[in-house]
Design a protein around this motif. Sequence first.
Motif, PDB file in Angstrom:
ATOM      1  N   ASP A 141      21.608 -84.958 -79.280  1.00  0.00           N
ATOM      2  CA  ASP A 141      20.123 -85.151 -79.867  1.00  0.00           C
ATOM      3  C   ASP A 141      19.415 -86.142 -79.324  1.00  0.00           C
ATOM      4  O   ASP A 141      18.397 -86.115 -79.063  1.00  0.00           O
ATOM      5  N   VAL A 142      20.122 -87.102 -79.166  1.00  0.00           N
ATOM      6  CA  VAL A 142      19.393 -88.497 -78.642  1.00  0.00           C
ATOM      7  C   VAL A 142      18.985 -88.283 -77.325  1.00  0.00           C
ATOM      8  O   VAL A 142      17.851 -88.538 -76.923  1.00  0.00           O
ATOM      9  N   ILE A 143      19.994 -87.665 -76.586  1.00  0.00           N
ATOM     10  CA  ILE A 143      19.588 -87.315 -74.973  1.00  0.00           C
ATOM     11  C   ILE A 143      18.297 -86.410 -75.068  1.00  0.00           C
ATOM     12  O   ILE A 143      17.116 -86.704 -74.421  1.00  0.00           O
ATOM     13  N   GLN A 144      18.209 -85.407 -75.812  1.00  0.00           N
ATOM     14  CA  GLN A 144      16.883 -84.430 -75.626  1.00  0.00           C
ATOM     15  C   GLN A 144      15.936 -85.070 -76.304  1.00  0.00           C
ATOM     16  O   GLN A 144      14.720 -84.900 -75.776  1.00  0.00           O
ATOM     17  N   ASN A 145      16.112 -86.120 -77.425  1.00  0.00           N
ATOM     18  CA  ASN A 145      14.619 -86.779 -77.987  1.00  0.00           C
ATOM     19  C   ASN A 145      14.273 -87.841 -76.655  1.00  0.00           C
ATOM     20  O   ASN A 145      13.093 -87.932 -76.522  1.00  0.00           O
TER      21      ASN A 145
END
Length: 318
Positions: A281-285
């Motif tokens: 999720d951090v990467i996508q955000n």
Amino acid sequence: MAESENDRTTKRRKTDADNEHGDVGEVSSDSPVSDFEITRILRECSREKNIFIHGKVKDQDAVVILEKTPIRQDTLSKLLKSSQLKLEMKNDIYSTYQLQAPAHLNEIKMTVVCPATEKHVKKYLHQEVFLVEESGEDYRNITLPYISSQSFSVQWVHNILEKKAEADRIVFEDPDPDTGFVLLPDFKWDQKQLQDLYLIAIVHRRDVKSLRDLTSEHLPLLTNIRSKGEDTIQRQYDVPPSKLRVYLHYQPSYYHLHIHFTSLEYNAPGCGVEKAHLLSDVIQNLQADSSYYHNRSLAFPLRADDGLLLRFKEAGKL
């Protein structure tokens, strides 16, 4: 490493040079608790089968953590065949016993923090917990000044990165100064059961404290950790990525960027939604918005005695 959570930060501060108790796995002839005087019980949990004790060792404050180790599949046969049984109750097809296992099959893991500071004692003391919602502005005006004013030492992390401590525990390293990291088991994992698998990736960079510092600039670092961390765990432990929970804590237990790799079967401390942020999720955000973690509100739990909680109260945020 891992804190948190548990106090990993203190357990790791010993360097190879001052390790007075021999090699890992060696029976210690010098018990650090032979003179331990109990002051009080800080916390105990029957479900997790552990207890946290405050006391003194030779006039130094100490915290001792006792934890029942998991029952291992590879010792079940010996456990059932060689233990003594004391009948407690029998009713039709049901019966219960006190099982007295041989000593080598009935181990208790002990962690010693000595000398323990007041901060360590408070960390393990049972207290009320409050959920704080921190905006980007709150971070810059309240949290960051508080962090900067405190002496949160990460020297033990530097010892690991510089191979001054725990070098033999590192299972993988990418030495690149920008995208590299070391991967090693968390002390919460006894490395005997894959259901409790728990490893920590610690980045070589020293300019990233937490999730709040991440921007799209750090995407190569994060994707490298995810890819090589998952590959290493699959190769070394035969656990595929689909059985891993990979996440960051916010607030972290120490301010040097690190990422947790745990088995999905393990309900690790701090893996709940109020503290854990999945790496995917951090990467996508960050791919969608480089300033995502600079600006968005983040919620996290704080204990009643935490100095940061007082700062939020003083600012009228609670």
